[in-house]
Each structure stands twice: as C-alpha cells, then as structure tokens.
Design a protein around this motif. Sequence first.
Motif, PDB file in Angstrom:
ATOM      1  N   TYR A 208      34.178  22.304  -9.618  1.00 51.14           N
ATOM      2  CA  TYR A 208      33.758  22.936  -8.374  1.00 51.14           C
ATOM      3  C   TYR A 208      32.593  22.117  -7.829  1.00 51.14           C
ATOM      4  O   TYR A 208      31.610  21.908  -8.535  1.00 51.14           O
ATOM      5  CB  TYR A 208      33.297  24.374  -8.611  1.00 51.14           C
ATOM      6  CG  TYR A 208      34.384  25.255  -9.168  1.00 51.14           C
ATOM      7  CD1 TYR A 208      35.184  26.011  -8.314  1.00 51.14           C
ATOM      8  CD2 TYR A 208      34.629  25.329 -10.531  1.00 51.14           C
ATOM      9  CE1 TYR A 208      36.192  26.816  -8.814  1.00 51.14           C
ATOM     10  CE2 TYR A 208      35.631  26.123 -11.041  1.00 51.14           C
ATOM     11  CZ  TYR A 208      36.410  26.863 -10.183  1.00 51.14           C
ATOM     12  OH  TYR A 208      37.409  27.657 -10.688  1.00 51.14           O
TER      13      TYR A 208
ATOM     14  N   ARG B 162      36.944  23.845  -4.965  1.00 50.08           N
ATOM     15  CA  ARG B 162      37.635  23.678  -6.253  1.00 50.08           C
ATOM     16  C   ARG B 162      38.544  22.454  -6.234  1.00 50.08           C
ATOM     17  O   ARG B 162      39.302  22.244  -5.295  1.00 50.08           O
ATOM     18  CB  ARG B 162      38.457  24.919  -6.559  1.00 50.08           C
ATOM     19  CG  ARG B 162      39.048  24.889  -7.959  1.00 50.08           C
ATOM     20  CD  ARG B 162      39.797  26.145  -8.269  1.00 50.08           C
ATOM     21  NE  ARG B 162      41.215  25.905  -8.011  1.00 50.08           N
ATOM     22  CZ  ARG B 162      42.085  26.845  -7.730  1.00 50.08           C
ATOM     23  NH1 ARG B 162      41.708  28.097  -7.644  1.00 50.08           N
ATOM     24  NH2 ARG B 162      43.344  26.556  -7.530  1.00 50.08           N
TER      25      ARG B 162
ATOM     26  N   ILE C  37      30.126  22.230 -10.997  1.00 53.06           N
ATOM     27  CA  ILE C  37      30.411  23.075 -12.158  1.00 53.06           C
ATOM     28  C   ILE C  37      31.705  22.519 -12.736  1.00 53.06           C
ATOM     29  O   ILE C  37      32.712  22.414 -12.037  1.00 53.06           O
ATOM     30  CB  ILE C  37      30.618  24.550 -11.782  1.00 53.06           C
ATOM     31  CG1 ILE C  37      29.358  25.127 -11.158  1.00 53.06           C
ATOM     32  CG2 ILE C  37      31.028  25.360 -13.017  1.00 53.06           C
ATOM     33  CD1 ILE C  37      29.552  26.516 -10.570  1.00 53.06           C
TER      34      ILE C  37
ATOM     35  N   THR D 251      34.588  22.876 -15.672  1.00 49.60           N
ATOM     36  CA  THR D 251      35.201  23.689 -16.720  1.00 49.60           C
ATOM     37  C   THR D 251      35.967  22.753 -17.626  1.00 49.60           C
ATOM     38  O   THR D 251      36.936  22.112 -17.204  1.00 49.60           O
ATOM     39  CB  THR D 251      36.161  24.741 -16.126  1.00 49.60           C
ATOM     40  OG1 THR D 251      35.439  25.548 -15.194  1.00 49.60           O
ATOM     41  CG2 THR D 251      36.746  25.627 -17.223  1.00 49.60           C
ATOM     42  N   ASP D 252      35.517  22.646 -18.879  1.00 46.70           N
ATOM     43  CA  ASP D 252      36.203  21.740 -19.799  1.00 46.70           C
ATOM     44  C   ASP D 252      37.401  22.439 -20.449  1.00 46.70           C
ATOM     45  O   ASP D 252      37.645  23.625 -20.234  1.00 46.70           O
ATOM     46  CB  ASP D 252      35.230  21.136 -20.827  1.00 46.70           C
ATOM     47  CG  ASP D 252      34.664  22.129 -21.831  1.00 46.70           C
ATOM     48  OD1 ASP D 252      35.273  23.205 -22.059  1.00 46.70           O
ATOM     49  OD2 ASP D 252      33.612  21.826 -22.420  1.00 46.70           O
TER      50      ASP D 252
ATOM     51  N   THR E 297      34.486  26.059 -21.605  1.00 39.21           N
ATOM     52  CA  THR E 297      33.049  26.093 -21.348  1.00 39.21           C
ATOM     53  C   THR E 297      32.773  25.514 -19.967  1.00 39.21           C
ATOM     54  O   THR E 297      33.391  24.528 -19.569  1.00 39.21           O
ATOM     55  CB  THR E 297      32.290  25.287 -22.423  1.00 39.21           C
ATOM     56  OG1 THR E 297      32.631  25.799 -23.713  1.00 39.21           O
ATOM     57  CG2 THR E 297      30.784  25.391 -22.229  1.00 39.21           C
ATOM     58  N   ASN E 298      31.843  26.126 -19.262  1.00 36.55           N
ATOM     59  CA  ASN E 298      31.460  25.665 -17.923  1.00 36.55           C
ATOM     60  C   ASN E 298      30.102  24.985 -17.982  1.00 36.55           C
ATOM     61  O   ASN E 298      29.163  25.512 -18.584  1.00 36.55           O
ATOM     62  CB  ASN E 298      31.394  26.852 -16.954  1.00 36.55           C
ATOM     63  CG  ASN E 298      32.727  27.538 -16.835  1.00 36.55           C
ATOM     64  OD1 ASN E 298      33.711  26.926 -16.471  1.00 36.55           O
ATOM     65  ND2 ASN E 298      32.764  28.813 -17.167  1.00 36.55           N
ATOM     66  N   TRP E 299      29.994  23.824 -17.346  1.00 36.80           N
ATOM     67  CA  TRP E 299      28.773  23.027 -17.341  1.00 36.80           C
ATOM     68  C   TRP E 299      28.297  22.828 -15.913  1.00 36.80           C
ATOM     69  O   TRP E 299      29.098  22.604 -15.015  1.00 36.80           O
ATOM     70  CB  TRP E 299      29.016  21.677 -18.009  1.00 36.80           C
ATOM     71  CG  TRP E 299      29.485  21.819 -19.406  1.00 36.80           C
ATOM     72  CD1 TRP E 299      30.766  21.721 -19.876  1.00 36.80           C
ATOM     73  CD2 TRP E 299      28.679  22.130 -20.546  1.00 36.80           C
ATOM     74  NE1 TRP E 299      30.799  21.944 -21.224  1.00 36.80           N
ATOM     75  CE2 TRP E 299      29.530  22.195 -21.660  1.00 36.80           C
ATOM     76  CE3 TRP E 299      27.308  22.343 -20.727  1.00 36.80           C
ATOM     77  CZ2 TRP E 299      29.063  22.478 -22.936  1.00 36.80           C
ATOM     78  CZ3 TRP E 299      26.848  22.625 -21.998  1.00 36.80           C
ATOM     79  CH2 TRP E 299      27.724  22.687 -23.094  1.00 36.80           C
TER      80      TRP E 299
ATOM     81  N   GLU F  13      24.492  24.747 -19.326  1.00 32.56           N
ATOM     82  CA  GLU F  13      25.725  25.537 -19.361  1.00 32.56           C
ATOM     83  C   GLU F  13      25.680  26.492 -18.172  1.00 32.56           C
ATOM     84  O   GLU F  13      24.616  26.993 -17.805  1.00 32.56           O
ATOM     85  CB  GLU F  13      25.830  26.319 -20.663  1.00 32.56           C
ATOM     86  CG  GLU F  13      27.145  27.058 -20.798  1.00 32.56           C
ATOM     87  CD  GLU F  13      27.343  27.722 -22.153  1.00 32.56           C
ATOM     88  OE1 GLU F  13      28.248  28.564 -22.256  1.00 32.56           O
ATOM     89  OE2 GLU F  13      26.584  27.407 -23.097  1.00 32.56           O
ATOM     90  N   TRP F  14      26.840  26.743 -17.569  1.00 37.62           N
ATOM     91  CA  TRP F  14      26.960  27.687 -16.447  1.00 37.62           C
ATOM     92  C   TRP F  14      27.467  29.003 -17.010  1.00 37.62           C
ATOM     93  O   TRP F  14      28.563  29.063 -17.558  1.00 37.62           O
ATOM     94  CB  TRP F  14      27.928  27.138 -15.406  1.00 37.62           C
ATOM     95  CG  TRP F  14      28.241  28.082 -14.298  1.00 37.62           C
ATOM     96  CD1 TRP F  14      29.266  29.004 -14.264  1.00 37.62           C
ATOM     97  CD2 TRP F  14      27.566  28.227 -13.050  1.00 37.62           C
ATOM     98  NE1 TRP F  14      29.249  29.697 -13.080  1.00 37.62           N
ATOM     99  CE2 TRP F  14      28.204  29.240 -12.320  1.00 37.62           C
ATOM    100  CE3 TRP F  14      26.452  27.595 -12.494  1.00 37.62           C
ATOM    101  CZ2 TRP F  14      27.787  29.631 -11.048  1.00 37.62           C
ATOM    102  CZ3 TRP F  14      26.041  27.983 -11.231  1.00 37.62           C
ATOM    103  CH2 TRP F  14      26.708  28.993 -10.526  1.00 37.62           C
TER     104      TRP F  14
ATOM    105  N   ILE G 251      32.742  32.354 -12.251  1.00 43.44           N
ATOM    106  CA  ILE G 251      33.382  31.180 -11.688  1.00 43.44           C
ATOM    107  C   ILE G 251      33.528  31.423 -10.187  1.00 43.44           C
ATOM    108  O   ILE G 251      34.038  32.463  -9.772  1.00 43.44           O
ATOM    109  CB  ILE G 251      34.760  30.930 -12.347  1.00 43.44           C
ATOM    110  CG1 ILE G 251      34.546  30.560 -13.814  1.00 43.44           C
ATOM    111  CG2 ILE G 251      35.523  29.831 -11.629  1.00 43.44           C
ATOM    112  CD1 ILE G 251      33.702  29.331 -14.038  1.00 43.44           C
TER     113      ILE G 251
END
Length: 181
Positions: free
Chosen positions: A24, A61, A116, A118-119, A123-125, A166-167, A171
Amino acid sequence: MPCALTTGYRLGCRESVGGIKTIYFAEASTITGIGFSAGNRNSGIVTGVSFSGALVSGWFRYDMPKAGAQFTETMTGSQENGTIFYAVTLQIILNRLKTLVRNELRLLSQGRVYAIVTDRTGTNWFLGANNQLEATTGTHGTGAAMGDRNGYDVTFAGMEEEPMFEWSGSIPAASAQLIGG
C-alpha cells in the motif's frame, strides 16, 4: 544506560517464508501524523496514520505476483563516526506492459511515499517512517522468450535513523479503483 540489552534470542520453528503479497503506497504530502503503540516510537509498532484535510484514506493498493517483489533493510554503522543508519530497498514487480500502469507508475515514481508491505507470513511493515521512500531505478520491458516477464520492475529506496516499524493498524481500504495487469 540507553543501550542496555533487554532480552536474548533462540531458534524457533522453521515456519517463515519469503516474499510480498501486497503493498500500500501513500503520498508523503498527504500524511500529517504517524501514531505509535503507547505513543512511543521505541515500541517499534505503528498503529496508524492521519491524512490531511478530508482525505479518509490515501492508500493505493498494489498486489504483487508470487516470488516477484521483495524488500530489504540494511543496517550500516561507522565505528569511526559513532553513527548507524538503515537503508531500505523495496522492489516491486508488475506484470504486463500497459498504458494505464505506465502512467500510474510515472506518478508513483515522481514523489516521496510511505509504504505498508504485507509479507507472505502475514506480517505488515511500515516503510519510510522518517524520510519516506523514493523511486531510484526501474526497468520496463517485454523479455525475449515466451516465459519471460512482460512488465515493470521498479525499486524504491530510503534511509532511516531507526529500523523499520511493524504496522499494527487495520489494513487500509484502497482509495481508488485497481488497474488490472
């Protein structure tokens, strides 16, 4: 002492995988504030952002193909100067050359952005918290063989005073219609 260690580390189960599912992007000029867990940057967790004006969400996105996109954070320290910083590199892959995608990538590459990521572990970074990310290089092409990529490969980079966050916020809902690849 501000540099005192607080815990150790042990090996866990092998349950991690690489790659990125979704990114994002938000234009840096639209974000007016970043919230941290318990109001503390040292928590390492971003809980949300504030957007300027009437903008509820300025996130856009980008879905990533499997085994295509990645990010790395490289810590660099200087013993001579007593400094340390973190270089972030985010590589995005978009399949299929298309005028609408070309036009949007051009806009994305001209400014500074927050991201942002999302792996594939879920996990969101949050990348670019202090100094944002900027496009630094990219290739757009057809490939040669039938199985080669026809599309875009763009790299964003940033330098930060502290490691990525980390976020933990929700989302974001994409603020615009998605262009198909």
